[in-house]
Design an enzyme around this catalytic site. Sequence first.
Site, PDB file in Angstrom:
ATOM      1  N   ARG A 117      19.280  -3.021 -49.118  1.00 14.38           N
ATOM      2  CA  ARG A 117      19.601  -3.646 -47.828  1.00 14.38           C
ATOM      3  C   ARG A 117      18.377  -4.309 -47.212  1.00 14.38           C
ATOM      4  NH1 ARG A 117      24.709  -1.852 -46.225  1.00 14.38           N
ATOM      5  NH2 ARG A 117      25.209   0.296 -46.750  1.00 14.38           N
ATOM      6  N   PHE A 154      28.223 -10.141 -57.453  1.00 12.67           N
ATOM      7  CA  PHE A 154      27.889  -9.066 -56.518  1.00 12.67           C
ATOM      8  C   PHE A 154      26.508  -9.314 -55.950  1.00 12.67           C
ATOM      9  CE2 PHE A 154      26.788  -4.914 -54.926  1.00 12.67           C
ATOM     10  CZ  PHE A 154      27.983  -4.509 -54.344  1.00 12.67           C
ATOM     11  N   GLU A 203      30.429  -9.994 -39.664  1.00 10.71           N
ATOM     12  CA  GLU A 203      30.543  -9.380 -40.991  1.00 10.71           C
ATOM     13  C   GLU A 203      29.432  -9.881 -41.901  1.00 10.71           C
ATOM     14  OE1 GLU A 203      31.972  -7.297 -42.834  1.00 10.71           O
ATOM     15  OE2 GLU A 203      33.940  -6.780 -42.032  1.00 10.71           O
ATOM     16  N   ASP A 204      29.100  -9.065 -42.881  1.00 10.44           N
ATOM     17  CA  ASP A 204      28.157  -9.501 -43.911  1.00 10.44           C
ATOM     18  C   ASP A 204      28.852 -10.398 -44.926  1.00 10.44           C
ATOM     19  OD1 ASP A 204      29.715  -7.382 -44.843  1.00 10.44           O
ATOM     20  OD2 ASP A 204      28.054  -6.330 -45.806  1.00 10.44           O
ATOM     21  N   ASP A 252      35.374 -10.410 -48.811  1.00  7.12           N
ATOM     22  CA  ASP A 252      35.715 -10.467 -50.236  1.00  7.12           C
ATOM     23  C   ASP A 252      37.237 -10.639 -50.323  1.00  7.12           C
ATOM     24  OD1 ASP A 252      35.570 -10.137 -52.980  1.00  7.12           O
ATOM     25  OD2 ASP A 252      35.194  -7.999 -52.912  1.00  7.12           O
TER      26      ASP A 252
HETATM   27  P1  5GP Z   1      36.982  -6.700 -48.711  1.00 10.06           P
HETATM   28  O1  5GP Z   1      37.875  -5.752 -47.981  1.00 10.06           O
HETATM   29  O2  5GP Z   1      36.870  -8.050 -48.063  1.00 10.06           O
HETATM   30  O3  5GP Z   1      37.383  -6.809 -50.161  1.00 10.06           O
HETATM   31  O4  5GP Z   1      35.573  -6.014 -48.767  1.00 10.06           O
HETATM   32  C1  5GP Z   1      34.576  -6.317 -47.861  1.00 10.06           C
HETATM   33  C2  5GP Z   1      33.435  -5.353 -48.016  1.00 10.06           C
HETATM   34  O5  5GP Z   1      33.151  -5.119 -49.410  1.00 10.06           O
HETATM   35  C3  5GP Z   1      32.163  -5.961 -47.448  1.00 10.06           C
HETATM   36  O6  5GP Z   1      32.024  -5.697 -46.059  1.00 10.06           O
HETATM   37  C4  5GP Z   1      31.107  -5.283 -48.294  1.00 10.06           C
HETATM   38  O7  5GP Z   1      30.816  -4.017 -47.752  1.00 10.06           O
HETATM   39  C5  5GP Z   1      31.772  -5.104 -49.643  1.00 10.06           C
HETATM   40  N1  5GP Z   1      31.431  -6.185 -50.586  1.00 10.06           N
HETATM   41  C6  5GP Z   1      32.252  -7.141 -51.076  1.00 10.06           C
HETATM   42  N2  5GP Z   1      31.583  -7.980 -51.906  1.00 10.06           N
HETATM   43  C7  5GP Z   1      30.296  -7.535 -51.918  1.00 10.06           C
HETATM   44  C8  5GP Z   1      29.105  -7.996 -52.588  1.00 10.06           C
HETATM   45  O8  5GP Z   1      29.061  -8.969 -53.348  1.00 10.06           O
HETATM   46  N3  5GP Z   1      27.976  -7.268 -52.353  1.00 10.06           N
HETATM   47  C9  5GP Z   1      27.942  -6.174 -51.530  1.00 10.06           C
HETATM   48  N4  5GP Z   1      26.772  -5.550 -51.384  1.00 10.06           N
HETATM   49  N5  5GP Z   1      29.052  -5.719 -50.904  1.00 10.06           N
HETATM   50  C10 5GP Z   1      30.209  -6.398 -51.085  1.00 10.06           C
END
Ligand code: 5GP
Length: 135
Positions: free
Chosen positions: A124, A111, A58-59, A62
């Site tokens: 990206r 963010f 995963e990147d 959150d």
């Molecule tokens: P979660 O379901 O954990 O809330 O969301 C995860 C996804 O939200 C990540 O895979 C990413 O695509 C997006 N996301 C959450 N925080 C960030 C952030 O700070 N920057 C970016 N670019 N995407 C984020």
Amino acid sequence: MLRGGLIFLADLARRIDLPLSVDFMAVSTYGPAVTTGVVQVLKDLDELITGRDVIVIEDIIDTGLTLNYLLQILRARQPASLEVCTLLDKSVRRIANIHIAYKGFDVPDVFVVGYGLDFEQRYRNLPFIGVLKEE
Ligand code: 5GP
């Protein structure tokens, strides 16, 4: 996980000196994932993972809701093992309890973009990770 994990995976895979295969999956959230945590599979894996050792790359994690849902889908396919590797961990916003076996860096509640992470599909390609300014 597409698309944000792509660049991290490309660098990581080159440092793993083991036989491995690479596969991709893409998911999108149905509306407000923060409330539902339900995701739609846009692109599924090409390979079967039953009996395989799987690491999800995963990147950023959150709330963890997207990944939590995804892990349920993958677990149902009965891999031999299933672990999570994330470059970034925004743990202050975590809702779902996820075990992260491999983690790069903690990030605060900001963010971030770059190195695979986007804002509306931009940034990206930045060769670094930065905090997006509101303006
Ligand atoms: P979660 O379901 O954990 O809330 O969301 C995860 C996804 O939200 C990540 O895979 C990413 O695509 C997006 N996301 C959450 N925080 C960030 C952030 O700070 N920057 C970016 N670019 N995407 C984020």
